[in-house]
Scaffold this motif. Structure first.
Motif, PDB file in Angstrom:
ATOM      1  N   ALA A  16     -71.357 -23.617   8.477  1.00  0.00           N
ATOM      2  CA  ALA A  16     -71.493 -24.815   7.810  1.00  0.00           C
ATOM      3  C   ALA A  16     -70.690 -26.055   8.704  1.00  0.00           C
ATOM      4  O   ALA A  16     -70.685 -26.723   9.214  1.00  0.00           O
ATOM      5  CB  ALA A  16     -71.121 -24.985   6.935  1.00  0.00           C
ATOM      6  N   HIS A  17     -69.338 -24.821   9.636  1.00  0.00           N
ATOM      7  CA  HIS A  17     -68.081 -25.665  10.273  1.00  0.00           C
ATOM      8  C   HIS A  17     -68.500 -25.030  11.478  1.00  0.00           C
ATOM      9  O   HIS A  17     -67.684 -26.201  12.579  1.00  0.00           O
ATOM     10  CB  HIS A  17     -66.797 -25.515   9.432  1.00  0.00           C
ATOM     11  CG  HIS A  17     -66.915 -25.872   8.430  1.00  0.00           C
ATOM     12  ND1 HIS A  17     -67.349 -25.148   6.816  1.00  0.00           N
ATOM     13  CD2 HIS A  17     -66.324 -26.941   7.172  1.00  0.00           C
ATOM     14  CE1 HIS A  17     -67.345 -25.821   6.340  1.00  0.00           C
ATOM     15  NE2 HIS A  17     -66.060 -26.995   6.313  1.00  0.00           N
ATOM     16  N   LEU A  18     -68.796 -24.376  11.753  1.00  0.00           N
ATOM     17  CA  LEU A  18     -68.546 -23.727  13.119  1.00  0.00           C
ATOM     18  C   LEU A  18     -69.974 -24.548  14.201  1.00  0.00           C
ATOM     19  O   LEU A  18     -70.102 -25.094  15.279  1.00  0.00           O
ATOM     20  CB  LEU A  18     -68.709 -21.967  14.044  1.00  0.00           C
ATOM     21  CG  LEU A  18     -66.933 -21.921  13.253  1.00  0.00           C
ATOM     22  CD1 LEU A  18     -67.216 -20.901  13.850  1.00  0.00           C
ATOM     23  CD2 LEU A  18     -65.715 -22.291  14.340  1.00  0.00           C
ATOM     24  N   VAL A  19     -71.524 -23.955  13.695  1.00  0.00           N
ATOM     25  CA  VAL A  19     -72.423 -24.124  14.654  1.00  0.00           C
ATOM     26  C   VAL A  19     -72.770 -25.854  15.325  1.00  0.00           C
ATOM     27  O   VAL A  19     -73.149 -26.777  14.243  1.00  0.00           O
ATOM     28  CB  VAL A  19     -73.516 -23.600  13.214  1.00  0.00           C
ATOM     29  CG1 VAL A  19     -74.718 -23.936  14.262  1.00  0.00           C
ATOM     30  CG2 VAL A  19     -73.204 -22.164  13.032  1.00  0.00           C
ATOM     31  N   GLY A  20     -72.998 -25.898  16.407  1.00  0.00           N
ATOM     32  CA  GLY A  20     -73.098 -26.862  17.388  1.00  0.00           C
ATOM     33  C   GLY A  20     -71.989 -28.048  17.794  1.00  0.00           C
ATOM     34  O   GLY A  20     -72.180 -28.963  18.408  1.00  0.00           O
ATOM     35  N   LYS A  21     -70.913 -26.978  17.047  1.00  0.00           N
ATOM     36  CA  LYS A  21     -69.720 -27.657  18.274  1.00  0.00           C
ATOM     37  C   LYS A  21     -68.973 -26.450  19.227  1.00  0.00           C
ATOM     38  O   LYS A  21     -69.648 -25.669  19.570  1.00  0.00           O
ATOM     39  CB  LYS A  21     -68.791 -26.992  16.940  1.00  0.00           C
ATOM     40  CG  LYS A  21     -68.883 -28.196  15.723  1.00  0.00           C
ATOM     41  CD  LYS A  21     -67.745 -28.280  14.853  1.00  0.00           C
ATOM     42  CE  LYS A  21     -68.022 -29.078  13.855  1.00  0.00           C
ATOM     43  NZ  LYS A  21     -66.926 -29.457  13.018  1.00  0.00           N
ATOM     44  N   GLU A  22     -68.338 -27.263  20.173  1.00  0.00           N
ATOM     45  CA  GLU A  22     -68.032 -26.088  21.313  1.00  0.00           C
ATOM     46  C   GLU A  22     -65.902 -25.821  20.978  1.00  0.00           C
ATOM     47  O   GLU A  22     -66.271 -26.677  20.479  1.00  0.00           O
ATOM     48  CB  GLU A  22     -67.434 -27.525  22.133  1.00  0.00           C
ATOM     49  CG  GLU A  22     -67.266 -27.371  23.984  1.00  0.00           C
ATOM     50  CD  GLU A  22     -67.987 -27.959  24.900  1.00  0.00           C
ATOM     51  OE1 GLU A  22     -66.874 -28.383  25.966  1.00  0.00           O
ATOM     52  OE2 GLU A  22     -68.881 -28.466  24.493  1.00  0.00           O
ATOM     53  N   ILE A  23     -66.424 -24.256  21.297  1.00  0.00           N
ATOM     54  CA  ILE A  23     -64.906 -23.867  21.642  1.00  0.00           C
ATOM     55  C   ILE A  23     -64.390 -24.741  22.966  1.00  0.00           C
ATOM     56  O   ILE A  23     -64.596 -24.324  23.676  1.00  0.00           O
ATOM     57  CB  ILE A  23     -65.496 -22.270  21.290  1.00  0.00           C
ATOM     58  CG1 ILE A  23     -65.993 -21.175  20.304  1.00  0.00           C
ATOM     59  CG2 ILE A  23     -63.281 -21.988  21.712  1.00  0.00           C
ATOM     60  CD1 ILE A  23     -65.941 -20.213  20.537  1.00  0.00           C
ATOM     61  N   ALA A  24     -63.243 -24.607  22.182  1.00  0.00           N
ATOM     62  CA  ALA A  24     -62.158 -25.116  23.558  1.00  0.00           C
ATOM     63  C   ALA A  24     -61.016 -23.843  23.978  1.00  0.00           C
ATOM     64  O   ALA A  24     -61.758 -23.855  25.424  1.00  0.00           O
ATOM     65  CB  ALA A  24     -61.478 -26.308  23.119  1.00  0.00           C
ATOM     66  N   ARG A  25     -60.906 -23.363  22.896  1.00  0.00           N
ATOM     67  CA  ARG A  25     -60.048 -22.027  23.753  1.00  0.00           C
ATOM     68  C   ARG A  25     -59.933 -20.832  22.523  1.00  0.00           C
ATOM     69  O   ARG A  25     -59.717 -21.590  21.277  1.00  0.00           O
ATOM     70  CB  ARG A  25     -58.175 -23.042  23.794  1.00  0.00           C
ATOM     71  CG  ARG A  25     -58.281 -23.662  25.277  1.00  0.00           C
ATOM     72  CD  ARG A  25     -57.465 -23.691  25.883  1.00  0.00           C
ATOM     73  NE  ARG A  25     -56.418 -23.088  25.885  1.00  0.00           N
ATOM     74  CZ  ARG A  25     -55.579 -22.471  26.949  1.00  0.00           C
ATOM     75  NH1 ARG A  25     -54.157 -22.990  26.281  1.00  0.00           N
ATOM     76  NH2 ARG A  25     -54.898 -21.288  27.157  1.00  0.00           N
ATOM     77  N   VAL A  26     -59.795 -20.418  22.611  1.00  0.00           N
ATOM     78  CA  VAL A  26     -59.622 -18.693  21.979  1.00  0.00           C
ATOM     79  C   VAL A  26     -57.899 -18.271  22.444  1.00  0.00           C
ATOM     80  O   VAL A  26     -57.391 -17.966  23.585  1.00  0.00           O
ATOM     81  CB  VAL A  26     -60.668 -18.214  21.867  1.00  0.00           C
ATOM     82  CG1 VAL A  26     -60.158 -16.403  21.081  1.00  0.00           C
ATOM     83  CG2 VAL A  26     -62.096 -18.686  21.729  1.00  0.00           C
ATOM     84  N   LEU A  27     -56.908 -18.877  21.299  1.00  0.00           N
ATOM     85  CA  LEU A  27     -55.337 -18.376  21.706  1.00  0.00           C
ATOM     86  C   LEU A  27     -54.842 -17.525  20.971  1.00  0.00           C
ATOM     87  O   LEU A  27     -54.834 -17.289  19.904  1.00  0.00           O
ATOM     88  CB  LEU A  27     -54.786 -19.461  21.441  1.00  0.00           C
ATOM     89  CG  LEU A  27     -55.117 -20.906  22.502  1.00  0.00           C
ATOM     90  CD1 LEU A  27     -55.253 -21.772  21.370  1.00  0.00           C
ATOM     91  CD2 LEU A  27     -55.125 -20.548  24.190  1.00  0.00           C
ATOM     92  N   PRO A  28     -54.490 -15.705  21.823  1.00  0.00           N
ATOM     93  CA  PRO A  28     -54.240 -14.856  20.495  1.00  0.00           C
ATOM     94  C   PRO A  28     -52.437 -14.943  20.670  1.00  0.00           C
ATOM     95  O   PRO A  28     -51.884 -15.824  21.373  1.00  0.00           O
ATOM     96  CB  PRO A  28     -54.386 -13.714  21.884  1.00  0.00           C
ATOM     97  CG  PRO A  28     -54.587 -14.131  23.036  1.00  0.00           C
ATOM     98  CD  PRO A  28     -55.250 -15.536  23.141  1.00  0.00           C
ATOM     99  N   ALA A  29     -52.144 -14.565  19.336  1.00  0.00           N
ATOM    100  CA  ALA A  29     -50.627 -14.980  19.419  1.00  0.00           C
ATOM    101  C   ALA A  29     -50.405 -13.405  19.023  1.00  0.00           C
ATOM    102  O   ALA A  29     -49.244 -13.550  19.057  1.00  0.00           O
ATOM    103  CB  ALA A  29     -50.744 -15.975  18.230  1.00  0.00           C
ATOM    104  N   ALA A  30     -50.350 -12.903  18.928  1.00  0.00           N
ATOM    105  CA  ALA A  30     -50.144 -11.476  18.732  1.00  0.00           C
ATOM    106  C   ALA A  30     -51.011 -10.392  20.241  1.00  0.00           C
ATOM    107  O   ALA A  30     -52.058 -10.247  19.463  1.00  0.00           O
ATOM    108  CB  ALA A  30     -50.730 -11.272  17.186  1.00  0.00           C
ATOM    109  N   ILE A  31     -50.093  -8.897  20.102  1.00  0.00           N
ATOM    110  CA  ILE A  31     -50.742  -8.278  21.672  1.00  0.00           C
ATOM    111  C   ILE A  31     -51.688  -7.686  21.147  1.00  0.00           C
ATOM    112  O   ILE A  31     -52.662  -7.160  21.311  1.00  0.00           O
ATOM    113  CB  ILE A  31     -49.356  -8.300  21.488  1.00  0.00           C
ATOM    114  CG1 ILE A  31     -48.508  -8.935  22.916  1.00  0.00           C
ATOM    115  CG2 ILE A  31     -49.874  -6.558  22.965  1.00  0.00           C
ATOM    116  CD1 ILE A  31     -46.982  -7.990  23.313  1.00  0.00           C
TER     117      ILE A  31
END
Length: 286
Positions: A16-31
């Protein structure tokens, strides 16, 4: 650990919250969180989310023809934020493991408590490229998973029923908590050998599994991600309730502890009133 009902609720929430939206970045914070490198995370930047699926305990976010697969493991969780913090998260600081930012400014964080870092994120072209997904057994709530299919799975198994229910290669999505709940509903000892199940007991176990999971999914329906943990805990009848009265018979709920986990059960409802020996190779006390 989030199990089938909680992961299904997260799938519904993210759909309900993601579909149809555009991903800007995927940022890992843990190796430790990222388990794949080809394709790179940058491959989904600018891609529209087209769907969110579930495979057992895995979440599958589909974007740009790729699949961002998430397994929350024992201590991981997903936190939705209508407004994400600005800037890039600093690696190794706190429980934050990965951030998915959308172009509209919202998104979610994945966090993991404790020192055992098992939360896993994969970006793949096919979900079956992830070994944990490829080995999954059938979904216990699937429409075509009937009693005959369940009985066929157990045929030839020679182990304790608690372990069989938790085996993701046999049945997908059931973990420590809901296996306790299912066995309590079925009035069955967690250490009963699968090869000793009668047809009637197999049918009772199947009905307990389907009803327990379906009821938990229904309770979680429509809840925000942040409320799912509390809902799970409040809905459990025996798991995590050592020392409390059984809601069915009033007997005291007992526990068997292992090296890295424990199970809970009701002696009156499940073991003929006899307590289970609390040692690693537990058997009924004589």
């Amino acid at each position: 650990m989030p199990e089938l009902p909680e992961v299904e609720a997260l799938r519904e929430f993210l759909g309900a919250h993601l579909v149809g939206k555009e991903i800007a970045r995927v940022l890992p914070a843990a190796i430790s969180v990222l388990k794949t490198y080809d394709p790179p995370l940058s491959a989904v930047e600018g891609a529209e989310v087209t769907g969110v699926a579930r495979h057992g305990k895995f979440l599958d976010i589909q974007a740009g023809g790729l699949h961002l697969l998430i397994h929350l493991a024992r201590a991981g969780w997903l936190h939705w934020k209508d407004v994400l913090p600005s800037g890039t998260p600093r690696p190794g600081k706190g429980p934050l493991a990965l951030r998915v930012a959308l172009t509209e400014g919202d998104g979610f964080d994945l966090t993991e408590a404790g020192t055992q870092k098992r939360l896993a994120v994969h970006l793949v072209r096919d979900p079956a490229d992830v070994p944990g997904v490829a080995r999954l057994g059938p979904d216990p709530l699937a429409a075509d998973f009937d009693l005959a299919a369940f009985a066929a799975l157990l045929e030839g198994e020679r182990r304790q029923i608690k372990g069989a229910l938790r085996d993701q290669g046999l049945i997908a999505g059931i973990g420590n908590a809901y296996s306790d709940e299912i066995l309590h509903a079925a009035k069955m000892s967690p250490f009963k050998p699968t090869q000793n199940l009668t047809e009637e007991e197999t049918a009772a176990l199947y009905e307990a599994m389907r009803s327990t999971l379906a009821e938990a999914v229904a309770r979680s329906h429509g809840l925000a991600a942040g409320r799912l943990k509390a809902e799970k805990k409040s809905g459990l009848r025996v798991h995590g309730r050592t020392g409390e009265p059984c809601p069915v018979c009033g007997d005291t709920i007992r526990e068997v502890s292992f090296a890295d986990s424990s199970l809970q059960y009701c002696p009156t409802c499940q073991t003929g009133g006899k307590p289970l020996a609390d040692r690693r190779l537990s058997r009924l006390l004589k």
